[in-house]
Design an enzyme around this catalytic site. Structure first.
Site, mmCIF file in Angstrom:
data_model
loop_
_atom_site.group_PDB
_atom_site.id
_atom_site.type_symbol
_atom_site.label_atom_id
_atom_site.label_comp_id
_atom_site.label_asym_id
_atom_site.label_seq_id
_atom_site.Cartn_x
_atom_site.Cartn_y
_atom_site.Cartn_z
ATOM 1 N N THR A 1 -53.739 12.983 -74.651
ATOM 2 C CA THR A 1 -54.187 14.210 -74.311
ATOM 3 C C THR A 1 -55.237 15.059 -75.155
ATOM 4 O O THR A 1 -55.498 14.330 -76.166
ATOM 5 C CB THR A 1 -52.826 15.392 -74.330
ATOM 6 O OG1 THR A 1 -52.047 14.545 -73.395
ATOM 7 C CG2 THR A 1 -53.125 16.532 -73.626
ATOM 8 N N GLU B 1 -52.242 11.242 -69.411
ATOM 9 C CA GLU B 1 -51.175 10.969 -70.021
ATOM 10 C C GLU B 1 -50.835 9.983 -71.102
ATOM 11 O O GLU B 1 -51.322 10.446 -72.186
ATOM 12 C CB GLU B 1 -49.827 10.575 -68.761
ATOM 13 C CG GLU B 1 -48.406 10.883 -68.821
ATOM 14 C CD GLU B 1 -47.579 10.548 -70.154
ATOM 15 O OE1 GLU B 1 -47.560 11.597 -70.990
ATOM 16 O OE2 GLU B 1 -47.076 9.374 -70.268
#
Ligand code: GLU
Length: 611
Positions: A415, A435
């Site tokens: 992220t 993710e």
């Protein structure tokens, strides 16, 4: 679902080793930051006028500043930064992912959000990750087509620019197009990130071709050019953001998900996915009202469900409002950890996609409800997992519950967070992701970007037999997130904005930065750099080594019974929590941009006109 990852933690005080998830960051005593000595000049701090950008990458921050210089606003800059990160940080960003954007609009004096999180394809059921009555191991699920959610990133960019930008969408993509064509140099961090996902990247023909050489990470100093992504961005610039959701690009995404092209030497068992074209055609971002709490005279705005960022941070702040946090540091940190314990118990029980489950958001953010959680906190660390409360009014006086509480083992480090601000006073905090590092590892052949594995943020199976699970997969549903882009106003004006990567540690990192800055009086850059600690309703609190080296950690242990697990793992990235970024708005139209100085190789904070 426990994502049972590779990270390992060891108890500080001679205990058993536990394989758990994350680490957090808490505030060190002033001047005691041990990582400061490792500081490298990545433009971690900048002060000046004309606008500011803070991101995890220098090229991306430069793209944002260029757009600001040319008359774009904070929203244009955020889109330029995010699309450039798709080139230079393809393992944590890019068109194949999703995210949450919070904007302060100066002219209208209001805060709006965009929920551009990935949705589960319409064929999803609660058994998405079940096989023969058993949940798939995370390590199997993460590189499967099943893990791919309908990407919301590009629709987010389109909506943001269309509604709030000054430039065109096409203009905001230009820096990224140039960057993709020219490429960028492979540095140590990029190699570390490659190593994090090497088996997945190796498995997919298009990813091997783009990101590896002979199946190995690209050599240091070599150049990675991505002409396919340049072409993808040009296609979007010409036909608009919806070109990702129909036509040949949509077709290529669906084909990749349903028929992943696996390298024939790969040992991985890659399960195909269930996405259909209509899932892409029907995808549209949402714009829910932000969460809001008052904290020590400030207004704190964040992201509502399906993210648990705003509600969990908000609940913890409401709990902490009842304490004097400016006095004894160990006591303040004890209260910080306990506030997290109780807030995470509620988050795990109640927060899911509000279109599918009833989320008692009002109660979770109600100071009166927080009082019923605060009164459970004693001078000794509670034994986790503590039970969730009952956030439906009327709230009990100081209720103890026999309900079953759950912990949060998720602790990913991928992220990225972007913060931008412009000369007109607009501010953007934008956390986005694919993710896991490199997402599924699947590159869309011919288009140069990786597909997310965001659906692994769902629980694979009910987390407890006697408690309803609000985070099970369903068609069109969005998995619970921890992303936590946050904008803080003071006296009605933007004061600062912040956000972080790090799975569930995002929440603890952002909360810790808030208390470091607001309660402990650290400048924003120090608040970001400080060693991290936190708790997810787990028996031990997670910490970076630098935190447990502080004397305050010993005091927390001896005086309050807190215990710590130090985060470490296979790569250096595994022992860090949250490469955060932020911007502070100073008087006289000046800005102070702050990025992480060390973690994940250091970020990049820039202003348009340095002082
Ligand atoms: N997918 C995570 C979330 O939404 C973020 C991923 C990460 O930070 O590693 O909470």
């Amino acid at each position: 679902m426990s994502h049972a990852r590779r990270r390992r933690t060891a108890l500080l005080a001679g205990g058993v080793s536990v394989a758990l998830g994350a680490a957090l960051a808490v505030a060190p005593p002033a001047g005691a930051h041990p990582t400061a000595t490792r500081h490298r000049d990545h433009h971690a701090v900048a002060t000046g006028r004309g606008g500011a950008v803070s991101s995890v990458d220098l090229d991306a921050s430069r793209a944002g500043v260029r757009v600001l210089r040319r008359g774009g606003n904070a929203i244009d800059a955020a889109v330029a930064v995010a699309s450039t990160l798709g080139v230079t940080e393809p393992f944590v960003a890019g068109p194949g992912g999703g995210g949450f954007l919070v904007v302060y609009l100066a002219k209208q004096h209001r805060v709006v959000t965009i929920d551009g999180r990935e949705t589960c394809p319409s064929l999803c059921t609660k058994n998405l990750f079940m096989e023969n009555g058993q949940p798939l191991p995370f390590e199997e699920a993460r590189h499967s087509g099943l893990a791919v959610g309908v990407p919301g990133m590009v629709d987010t960019w389109g909506r943001a620019v269309h509604r709030y930008g000054r430039h065109s969408f096409a203009a905001d993509l230009q820096p990224a197009i140039r960057q993709a064509r020219r490429g960028f140099r492979i540095d140590r961090t990029f190699r570390e990130e490659t190593k994090e996902s090497l088996p997945d990247l190796r498995a997919f023909t298009a990813s091997r071709h783009l990101f590896l050489r002979h199946g190995k990470p690209l050599p240091l100093g070599s150049r990675l050019r991505n002409p396919d992504l340049a072409r993808t961005y040009r296609l979007l610039a010409t036909h608009g953001p919806r070109a990702l959701y129909s036509g040949r690009l949509a077709g290529a995404i669906v084909h990749t998900v349903r028929h992943p092209r696996v390298w024939n030497g790969s040992p991985l068992d890659v399960r195909p996915g269930i996405m259909r074209r209509r899932d892409l055609t029907s995808y549209h971002v949402d714009q829910p009202a932000p969460t809001h709490v008052r904290y020590r005279g400030r207004d704190v705005y964040g992201m509502p469900p399906p993210s648990s960022g705003g509600s969990t941070t908000g609940e913890a702040l409401n709990i902490l409002s009842g304490y004097d946090m400016s006095g004894d540091r160990a006591l303040a940190l004890h209260h910080y950890l306990e506030s997290l314990r109780y807030s995470f118990a509620d988050r795990n029980r109640y927060v899911g996609d509000p279109k599918y489950v009833d989320v008692p958001l009002h109660g979770l953010l109600d100071p009166a409800y927080a009082a019923t959680r605060r009164c459970l906190i004693t001078d000794h660390a509670a034994a986790s997992p503590v039970a969730p409360g009952n956030p439906y009014p009327p709230y009990g006086a100081c209720p103890t519950s026999t309900a079953h509480g759950t912990t949060t083992p998720d602790h990913e480090q991928s992220t990225n967070n972007i913060v931008t601000a412009d000369r007109w006073g607009n501010v953007v905090a934008y956390t986005n992701t694919i993710e896991h590092f490199a997402g599924t590892g699947m590159t869309v052949p011919g288009y140069g970007f990786l597909l997310n594995n965001e659906m692994t943020d769902f629980d694979f199976a009910p987390s407890s037999p006697d408690v309803p699970d609000v985070n099970l997969p369903a068609g069109g549903k969005i998995p619970r997130s921890s992303m936590n882009p946050t904008i803080v106003l003071r006296h009605g004006r933007p004061d600062f904005a912040v956000g972080s990567p790090g799975g569930a540690t995002i929440i603890t990192t952002v909360l810790q930065i808030l208390i470091n800055h607001i309660d402990f009086g650290m400048p924003l850059e120090k608040a970001i750099a400080a060693p991290r600690v936190g708790n997810f309703n787990t028996p031990t609190s997670f910490a970076e080594q630098a935190f447990v080296d502080l004397s305050v950690a010993q005091t927390l242990e001896s005086r309050y019974g807190q215990q710590f697990s130090v985060v470490s793992g296979i790569t250096p990235l595994d022992s860090e929590i949250g490469a955060a970024t932020g911007i502070r708005l100073l008087p006289h139209h000046r800005f102070r941009a702050a990025a992480e100085p060390v973690r994940r190789g250091g970020g990049s904070a820039l202003v348009v006109h340095p002082r």
